[in-house]
Structure formats: C-alpha cells, structure tokens
Write a protein that holds these residues in place. Structure first.
Motif, PDB file in Angstrom:
ATOM      1  N   GLY A   1      31.954  37.144  42.839  1.00  9.16           N
ATOM      2  CA  GLY A   1      32.946  37.964  42.163  1.00  9.16           C
ATOM      3  C   GLY A   1      33.273  37.560  40.748  1.00  9.16           C
ATOM      4  O   GLY A   1      33.992  38.300  40.053  1.00  9.16           O
ATOM      5  N   THR A   2      32.781  36.422  40.276  1.00  9.03           N
ATOM      6  CA  THR A   2      33.234  35.946  38.974  1.00  9.03           C
ATOM      7  C   THR A   2      32.722  36.815  37.827  1.00  9.03           C
ATOM      8  O   THR A   2      33.403  36.948  36.806  1.00  9.03           O
ATOM      9  N   ARG A   3      31.536  37.406  37.992  1.00 10.81           N
ATOM     10  CA  ARG A   3      31.072  38.305  36.919  1.00 10.81           C
ATOM     11  C   ARG A   3      31.916  39.580  36.902  1.00 10.81           C
ATOM     12  O   ARG A   3      32.238  40.108  35.832  1.00 10.81           O
ATOM     13  N   LEU A   4      32.295  40.057  38.062  1.00  9.62           N
ATOM     14  CA  LEU A   4      33.207  41.203  38.105  1.00  9.62           C
ATOM     15  C   LEU A   4      34.544  40.811  37.478  1.00  9.62           C
ATOM     16  O   LEU A   4      35.176  41.615  36.786  1.00  9.62           O
ATOM     17  N   GLY A   5      34.960  39.565  37.683  1.00  5.17           N
ATOM     18  CA  GLY A   5      36.190  39.092  37.040  1.00  5.17           C
ATOM     19  C   GLY A   5      36.083  39.125  35.532  1.00  5.17           C
ATOM     20  O   GLY A   5      37.042  39.475  34.836  1.00  5.17           O
ATOM     21  N   MET A   6      34.913  38.753  35.001  1.00  4.77           N
ATOM     22  CA  MET A   6      34.697  38.804  33.559  1.00  4.77           C
ATOM     23  C   MET A   6      34.779  40.243  33.059  1.00  4.77           C
ATOM     24  O   MET A   6      35.431  40.538  32.049  1.00  4.77           O
ATOM     25  N   LEU A   7      34.137  41.166  33.783  1.00  9.52           N
ATOM     26  CA  LEU A   7      34.168  42.574  33.380  1.00  9.52           C
ATOM     27  C   LEU A   7      35.583  43.132  33.488  1.00  9.52           C
ATOM     28  O   LEU A   7      36.025  43.911  32.633  1.00  9.52           O
ATOM     29  N   LYS A   8      36.297  42.738  34.529  1.00 10.90           N
ATOM     30  CA  LYS A   8      37.677  43.194  34.693  1.00 10.90           C
ATOM     31  C   LYS A   8      38.532  42.723  33.518  1.00 10.90           C
ATOM     32  O   LYS A   8      39.378  43.463  33.000  1.00 10.90           O
ATOM     33  N   GLY A   9      38.308  41.467  33.089  1.00 13.14           N
ATOM     34  CA  GLY A   9      39.040  40.963  31.936  1.00 13.14           C
ATOM     35  C   GLY A   9      38.708  41.728  30.672  1.00 13.14           C
ATOM     36  O   GLY A   9      39.578  41.986  29.836  1.00 13.14           O
ATOM     37  N   SER A  10      37.439  42.123  30.514  1.00 14.25           N
ATOM     38  CA  SER A  10      37.040  42.888  29.334  1.00 14.25           C
ATOM     39  C   SER A  10      37.651  44.285  29.361  1.00 14.25           C
ATOM     40  O   SER A  10      38.056  44.831  28.325  1.00 14.25           O
ATOM     41  N   ALA A  11      37.728  44.880  30.558  1.00 15.19           N
ATOM     42  CA  ALA A  11      38.392  46.182  30.685  1.00 15.19           C
ATOM     43  C   ALA A  11      39.860  46.077  30.296  1.00 15.19           C
ATOM     44  O   ALA A  11      40.418  46.970  29.638  1.00 15.19           O
TER      45      ALA A  11
END
Length: 548
Positions: free
Chosen positions: A422-432
């Motif tokens: 999930g950490t890459r999704l966390g990175m994308l979520k932060g960018s969103a």
C-alpha cells in the motif's frame, strides 16, 4: 566568502536576530540576543526598516562573481516581497492558525537545549517571556482592528481554540517532568504556569475582543492572494493557469490511484482497498509508531548516502519526535541549528489517534526527512562559503522547499522504494492531496467557480464545507488532519499551492537539464549541484540551475 555582499548578508542576520530574539533561538543562532521578541507595531516597523535599508545597501554593492550574483538575487527577492507585504499592511493581520505565532511559541520552548543547568535556566526564561510576547502581539492585532485590516473570524475562533488547548494540555509539562526535582524545578513550574495563563488570556482576547471585529469571509481576494503567492512561491502566479492545471493533475493522479488499487486487490475498487490497508497496515500504539518512524528515517539515510546523494556526516543525525497536544494536523520539520549542534528534527502529531495507518505515511517520511526537507535544508547549512548566511539561515522559499520535498517523494517512487503493501498508493494519495490543495486554495480565496463536472459533485461555489468535501473525498486526507488543514488554507493564503507548483518547477528544471545533457546526464550530480545552490524563488529556479 568575504565579499561586501556576503558581509551584508551576515550583518543582516545578526541585526535581525537582535530585533527578533525568538527567531535567533528557534534557528539556533549563537549570541546574547535575549529571549523575548517584541511583536508590537513599533518593533515590526523596526524590522521592516532593516529590510528597506538592507535592500538599498545591496543595490549599491558590486558583485565579485557567481556566488555574489546568487546571494544578491535571493536576498533582493526575499527582502522586496517582505517590504511589499509590510507596506500593504499584512503585518497587522498577525494571526495564522495552526502554523503561526501560537505554534511557534510552543516550538520555541520545544527546541531549547536541555543539557546543563544553564540550559534549564534558558528554558525558564523563554517560558517566562511568553506573556510579554503575547501582550505585544495583541497590540499589533489591535492596530489591525483600528484600520479594518483583520483576519477572518474563523481564524480568530480557531486561534482561540488553539491557545486554550495549549494551556489546558500543559504542553511544557513534559519538559518539567524530564528535569525532575532539581534546584530549578519550582522556577520552571512557575514559568510554565505563567505561560499557560498567557495562552488562556490570548484565547479570551481572540474570542471576546478580536472575533467580533474580524473579517466575515475567509477568502482574501486577488490583490492580497497574489502578494501572498509571491511570498510563498518566489514567483508571480498565474492563478487561472494554476487552477486549471491542478484540476487536470488531480484527475491524472486519481486514474493512477485506481490502477494501483486494482494491482493490490483486483476488482475491489479504491475505497475497499484503502479500507483494507487501514485495517491491516496499521500500528496500535504510539510507541510502535515512533519505532517505525525511527527505523524508516534511518533506513532512508543509509540507503541514500553514497548512492544517490553524498550526505554530509553531520546530517546523518536526524531526530524523530512525537507531538502530543498539538493543533497541527500534519508532520513538520525543523532544521539544524546554525552551528549544527542541534540536529534536524521531524515532528509527528499524534492528535487523538489510537491507530497509526503507516501505509500512507512512508511517503511523508521521505518528504520531511530524506531526501526531502532534511537533506535540502540541512545541505544549505553545510554548503560552506558558497552560500550567504542569509540563504543558510533565513532565506527559505516555501515553493522551493515544499516543491523539493514533493519531488523527493516522486524520486523515491522512481527508485522503487514503495515496496511495502500500500505504500505506493499512499504516495499517490499524498500527491492527490497536494493537487486538491491547489484547487481549494486558489478557488476559495479568489472565488473561482468549480468546473461543471466538479460542481455537480461538490457544489458550484467554494466555502469551508466545499473545501472540506474536496479535501476528504478527492485528497483523501486522514480524518484527524482534515479540519485543521482547511483552517490552515484559510489563514495562510498561497502556502497550500507551494507543494504541487513547486514540484512542477523542479521536475521541469530536471527534465530540461536531462534533455540538454542527453545520455551524459548524471542525476546524482544534478541533485548535488541543485541543493548546493540553496533556496531560490521559483521564477529564478530554472535559470539559476542552468547557470544563467
């Protein structure tokens, strides 16, 4: 460097420290400057006069080479926008929540040294100075009331809550407990109690005196917003371009999030994947959370050093702190002291959380620590004679710093570091979240309409509730952070846009260098050269990086 321009930069920092002892103590400037900053109108004017006089002296000096050119460019840009904001009367609106004076006073105590009995006397003196500093601050807010230059009522009421929470949670007691029953225990307790009483009095003032006279609306309008954006970005903003670009960027990131969610749990959908990660990739205690943070910070330092960056040994010491009783909704960083005896620190608010969803926070470790703020801000402290003291100590530009930190998150993705579930999704979520910040900040303060498709989902006009809805449903921010984030955007116009617009500038500059160098492009060398330049406004970033 001993050029006249560098000498002026050094003189300015010393003079500014004398006029703002709290600044000197917070950033770790050695010297006997006292402990209390006067935040009243006359003292504010003294600091503005220093800026004006320094600008005039700077313009009369001859450059002796590229280092001088860079120092002049940066000092002139920073001092001019500071003077322009003062002349516009922004100094009378000296209230910002949660990252304003109220938070800074807490940080001033938290950053004090605590090794010797002399250090503890300094702790007591700083706490004892808080009532005086808050009293002079109220004089400036009263000046704003008299001229009709106030912040919005929301900031006043939220500021009152912050001040009262600071008093009631007794945020300095942790330091008193660390000291124990030594000879200064009673003096420290008396100083802390006086500080708590002053915060409570500030809360009463904001509720009873200031709020009834505060501006009714949150948006600051175009003139004030563009001036604020110049200060935070170091650039002249095209707000309509930024607004349109950020909506497009948000849509692009959302599509990538959907694809990443499909990779993690095929067919489940993004919301279900996030719920699954919240349930499975979380820690249950603050102690586990702190240990996880320390391990990830240490791992990043060790993996980067000598491979993707050459990290100065003095920057390998990075402290990690949990923050209890804070009104801040998000993690933050404080840099090393000027002499590097105090390390850089990342600070992680606990709020009321009982579980810590770490799958979404690894990207923030890279943002606040390395290769983000700690590497960038720390590198400016160890850059040697190539940077002026102004650039090393005072010259941070939010667009440059936050843009680099968001670029650092993207770099870690390029390096394949988001391997835990999930950490890459966390990175994308932060960018969103950062893209959502741009549309919220620009749209809300300037009163822009939402695009037709977005209006059907969120409403046609920006207000607090619309901003909160966009932030939670599109930025997908953690629940404990949402409300203070929106309060922050309302009170700090132009700051929320720094991350994404700064990242855009950094990526464009890197891609330009890569295209020019072709197959010979050395990313590590480019990073080293870029960080050694110190802080630069975004209008000048690309030109300076290409050596113009």
């Amino acid at each position: 460097m001993t050029s006249p321009i560098f000498a002026l930069a050094d003189e300015y920092i010393t003079s500014y420290a004398q006029l703002d002892p709290m600044f000197a103590g917070a950033v770790g400037i050695k010297g006997d400057f006292g402990v209390a900053t006067d935040f009243g109108p006359d003292a504010v004017e003294q600091r503005a006069k220093l800026d004006r006089d320094t600008l005039a002296r700077l313009a009369a000096l001859e450059s002796t080479g590229p280092a001088d050119d860079l120092a002049r460019l940066h000092m002139a840009e920073r001092l001019q926008v500071a003077v322009d904001r003062h002349d516009a009367g922004e100094w009378r609106r000296a209230l910002r929540v949660p990252y304003g004076l109220l938070q800074s006073l807490v940080g001033y105590i938290d950053l004090a040294p605590r090794e010797t009995e002399g250090d503890w006397r300094l702790n007591a003196a700083r706490m004892r100075a808080i009532p005086e500093m808050l009293a002079t601050w109220r004089q400036t807010l009263n000046a704003g009331i008299e001229t009709g230059q106030t912040v919005a009522v929301r900031q006043a009421l939220e500021g009152a809550k912050q001040a009262r929470r600071t008093a009631e949670s007794r945020v300095f007691d942790k330091h008193l407990q660390a000291y124990g029953d030594g000879p200064q225990a009673a003096d420290l307790r008396e100083a802390a109690d006086a500080a708590y009483a002053a915060f409570a009095a500030a809360a009463d003032y904001l509720e009873q005196t200031y709020a009834p006279r505060a501006a009714p609306t949150d948006g600051v309008g175009e003139e004030r917003y563009l001036l604020a954006a110049r200060s935070t970005l170091g650039a002249v903003l095209d707000p309509r371009d930024a607004y349109a670009w950020a909506w497009d960027e948000l849509h692009r990131i959302e599509a990538e999030m959907e694809a990443e969610a499909e990779r993690l749990l095929p067919g489940a959908g993004l919301d279900a994947v996030i719920a699954h990660l919240d349930a499975t990739e979380a820690l249950d205690t603050a102690e586990e959370y702190l240990a996880w943070l320390q391990d990830r910070h240490r791992g990043a330092l060790e993996a980067l050093n000598g491979v993707h960056f050459d990290i100065d040994p003095r920057l390998m010491d990075l402290d990690v702190q949990l923050v209890h009783g804070s009104s801040a909704g998000s993690a933050y960083y404080t840099g090393p002291s000027e002499d590097l005896t105090r390390p850089g620190r990342t600070w992680w608010p606990v709020a009321d959380r009982e579980r810590f969803r770490v799958w979404g926070e690894l990207t923030t470790v890279f943002h606040e620590g390395v290769p983000g703020h700690h590497l960038q801000i720390g590198q400016s402290k160890v850059a040697g004679d190539g940077l002026s003291r102004f650039a090393k100590v005072l010259g941070t530009v939010s667009g440059h710093a936050e843009g680099w930190a968001l670029y650092a998150e993207r770099l870690c993705d390029d390096l394949g570091w988001f391997t835990e579930p999930g950490t890459r999704l966390g990175m994308l979520k932060g960018s969103a979240l950062r893209a959502a910040r741009v549309v919220i900040d620009v749209g809300w303060h300037l009163g822009y309409p939402l695009p037709a498709a977005e209006a059907k989902r969120h409403g046609e006009r920006w207000d607090f509730d619309t901003a909160l809805d966009v932030l939670t449903t599109r930025g997908r921010i953690a629940e404990h952070r949402a409300h203070p984030e929106i309060v922050r955007y309302a009170g700090w116009p132009g700051q929320a846009i720094c991350y994404k617009l700064g990242e855009r500038a950094w990526v464009a500059a890197r891609d330009e260098a890569k295209a020019a160098a072709g197959a010979g492009f050395d990313l590590k060398a480019w990073h080293t050269a870029a960080l050694n330049l110190g802080p630069i406004g975004l209008d000048n970033l690309a030109a300076v990086l290409r050596g113009e």
